[in-house]
Design an enzyme around this catalytic site. Sequence first.
Site, mmCIF file in Angstrom:
data_model
loop_
_atom_site.group_PDB
_atom_site.id
_atom_site.type_symbol
_atom_site.label_atom_id
_atom_site.label_comp_id
_atom_site.label_asym_id
_atom_site.label_seq_id
_atom_site.Cartn_x
_atom_site.Cartn_y
_atom_site.Cartn_z
ATOM 1 N N HIS A 120 0.886 -1.224 0.074
ATOM 2 C CA HIS A 120 0.197 -0.139 -0.070
ATOM 3 C C HIS A 120 0.752 1.331 -0.004
ATOM 4 O O HIS A 120 0.290 2.371 0.114
ATOM 5 C CB HIS A 120 -0.855 -0.224 1.266
ATOM 6 C CG HIS A 120 -2.093 0.875 1.265
ATOM 7 N ND1 HIS A 120 -2.200 1.812 2.155
ATOM 8 C CD2 HIS A 120 -3.047 0.877 0.648
ATOM 9 C CE1 HIS A 120 -3.157 2.571 2.046
ATOM 10 N NE2 HIS A 120 -3.835 2.007 0.794
ATOM 11 N N LYS A 153 3.178 4.461 -1.254
ATOM 12 C CA LYS A 153 3.502 5.381 -2.106
ATOM 13 C C LYS A 153 4.707 6.271 -2.051
ATOM 14 O O LYS A 153 4.624 7.053 -0.912
ATOM 15 C CB LYS A 153 2.388 6.308 -2.326
ATOM 16 C CG LYS A 153 0.629 5.719 -2.321
ATOM 17 C CD LYS A 153 0.115 5.516 -1.013
ATOM 18 C CE LYS A 153 -1.533 5.298 -1.378
ATOM 19 N NZ LYS A 153 -1.956 4.070 -0.694
ATOM 20 N N ASP A 181 16.744 10.920 -7.851
ATOM 21 C CA ASP A 181 18.337 11.133 -7.911
ATOM 22 C C ASP A 181 18.677 11.417 -6.615
ATOM 23 O O ASP A 181 19.604 11.928 -6.163
ATOM 24 C CB ASP A 181 18.365 12.632 -8.506
ATOM 25 C CG ASP A 181 18.408 12.485 -10.120
ATOM 26 O OD1 ASP A 181 18.398 11.475 -10.631
ATOM 27 O OD2 ASP A 181 18.361 13.557 -10.828
ATOM 28 N N HIS A 192 -9.544 11.164 2.185
ATOM 29 C CA HIS A 192 -8.607 9.909 1.905
ATOM 30 C C HIS A 192 -7.198 10.175 2.663
ATOM 31 O O HIS A 192 -6.254 9.321 2.547
ATOM 32 C CB HIS A 192 -8.238 9.586 0.454
ATOM 33 C CG HIS A 192 -7.852 8.269 0.233
ATOM 34 N ND1 HIS A 192 -6.359 8.227 -0.085
ATOM 35 C CD2 HIS A 192 -8.087 6.970 0.111
ATOM 36 C CE1 HIS A 192 -6.012 6.858 -0.527
ATOM 37 N NE2 HIS A 192 -6.991 6.133 0.029
ATOM 38 N N LYS A 225 -4.084 10.595 5.385
ATOM 39 C CA LYS A 225 -3.763 9.704 6.636
ATOM 40 C C LYS A 225 -2.685 10.597 7.301
ATOM 41 O O LYS A 225 -1.498 10.891 7.061
ATOM 42 C CB LYS A 225 -3.017 8.519 6.032
ATOM 43 C CG LYS A 225 -3.899 7.677 5.197
ATOM 44 C CD LYS A 225 -3.686 7.542 3.816
ATOM 45 C CE LYS A 225 -4.363 6.579 3.094
ATOM 46 N NZ LYS A 225 -5.628 6.296 3.098
ATOM 47 N N ASP A 241 0.359 17.071 20.059
ATOM 48 C CA ASP A 241 0.945 18.122 20.728
ATOM 49 C C ASP A 241 1.320 19.084 19.804
ATOM 50 O O ASP A 241 0.673 19.606 18.974
ATOM 51 C CB ASP A 241 1.959 17.546 21.733
ATOM 52 C CG ASP A 241 1.387 16.732 22.864
ATOM 53 O OD1 ASP A 241 0.273 16.839 23.057
ATOM 54 O OD2 ASP A 241 2.294 16.039 23.380
#
Length: 481
Positions: free
Chosen positions: A225, A227, A232, A399, A401, A406
Site C-alpha cells: 500500500h 506510495k 536522484d 482519503h 492519513k 501536541d
Amino acid sequence: MHMDYHSPLFFGYLLGVIHLLGIIAALHALFTVRTAQGAIAWAMPLFFIPYLTLIPYLIFGARSFNAYIKARRQANQEMHVAMASLNWRPWVEEALAARASDSYAALRAMPKLSRMPCLANNQVELLIDGKRTFEAVFEAIEKATRVVLVQFFIIHDDELGRALQQILLRKAAEGVQVFVLYDGVGSHSLPRRYSQRLRAGGVQIHAFATRRGLFNRLQVNFRNHRKIVVVDGLVGFVGGHNVGDEYLGANPKLSPWRDTHMQISGPVLACLQESFAEDWYWVTRQLPPLILQDNYPDDGVLCQALASGPADSKETCSLFFLEAIHSAKHRVWVTSPYFVPDEAVFAALRLAALRGVDVRVLIPSRPDHKIVYAASSLFAFEAVRAGVRMFRYQPGFLHQKVVLVDDDISAVGSANLDNRSFRLNFEITLLTIDKAFADTVERMLNEDFANAREITVEETEATHRLQQVGMRIARLISPVL
C-alpha cells in the site's frame, strides 16, 4: 463403483468433505491469524458454516502467512547483505542530533520500533490535494538526471496514469534509470499494454505480488500500500495519493477528493530508498541504484521513516499509533478514511480523552466501501460516547492519513486507522518532529475541521434499529476487513 451425483449419499459425502475442510481451515486460522479477534472471526464460521466461508477464507484469509513472512524476511536479509558493501549510510551526525531532541524523546519507543533511525537536517513541504501533489511529483521527475524510483498501490491507465507514463518514457529516453513498482491487486485493472509500453521504452516496471501465479490473484491480503517517489536521491514524496484521475476529483460520487502528500529532501531519503529497495528486491532479486548526497543544510527538521508490514517482527504500524496516542500531553488529531481500530488503539484513544487530551478524529461522510463505512460508524459512535470528538468531512471523500500530536509531532503517510494497515499491508509513514511544520499541519487540519460536521451524542443514540444491526454485523467482521 459408479456414483450417482443426484443421490443423497453423494450429497452426504460432499457435506462431510466440506465440513472436514472447514475444520482444517478453522484450525489453520487459529494458528496463523495474528489477533485473537481475527482468529475467532474466521474459526467460528469455518467450523459451523464452512459452505459459506471456505471460499472467502481462501481469498481473504491468512493462507500460507508464515511461509510468506519467512520468505520475505529472508529476502530482506539478503538485500541488506547486498547493501552492506555500498557504505551508503553516513548518518551518525544526523542521528545524534535527532536523539538530543526533547520532543523525539517523548516518543520513547520509536528508536526501537522503527528499524530506520530518526535523522536531522531534512526539508519538508506539505502538499495538499492531488493537483498540487502531482505538479510537484512531475516537476521533480522532469529534472531527473540519474535515477527515478516510483511506487504506488494503484496506477490507472487514465489521463493521470498516461501523463506519468509519458514523462517516465521521456526520462528513460534521456538515459535516466527508471524503476516502477505497483501492487498487482491494487492495480488489478491496469492493462498489460501499459507496462509493455514502458518496458519497450526502457523503464523497469513490475507488479508487487505476495506469491507468483494464479493463487496470488486469490490472495488479496498482504498488499503493498506504499506510495513512494524518489528522484536522484535529492527529492522524495510520500503520502496518501495514488495515480488515478479520481485523486484529482474526477469521480463525481467522491469529488472533491481530499488527500495529503509530503515532499522531502535530506538524509531521510536514504530510508525511503531502502524501503523501495526491499520491495524491489522481493520482486526481482536485484538491487535498484541507491543514491545519497554528501552533505545537507544544517537548518532542517527531524524526520523518521516508518516502513511497516506483515514481515515485521513487531506489529510496527499499530504500535506506532499506540505510542503516538500514549505520548500525547494535550492533543491528538487523526484523519483517516477508515476508522476500524483494534481494541488497543481504540482503548488508547478513549483513555487519552479521559485524561483530558484533545482527541479528534476526522473521517469521511461519504462511503467508498459500505461495510467498512458501517463498521467505522459504530466505532465512531462508541468513541463519541467516551469523549472522543469525531468529525465527518463534508465537501468530498476524505482519503488523507495524517496524525498531529501536541505542538511538534506530525506524521503523513499511507497507513489507515484499520486492521488492514496495522497487520496486513506494507505501509510507509513519515514522522516529522518540528514545530513550524506541525503548525502548517495544524492550519491544514483546522480548515478540514471547519469543513466537517461533528458527530453528536444525540446522533449516536438516534440511530435506527436496522442501522444498528447492520453496523454491529460490520463490526463483528471488522478484524478481517
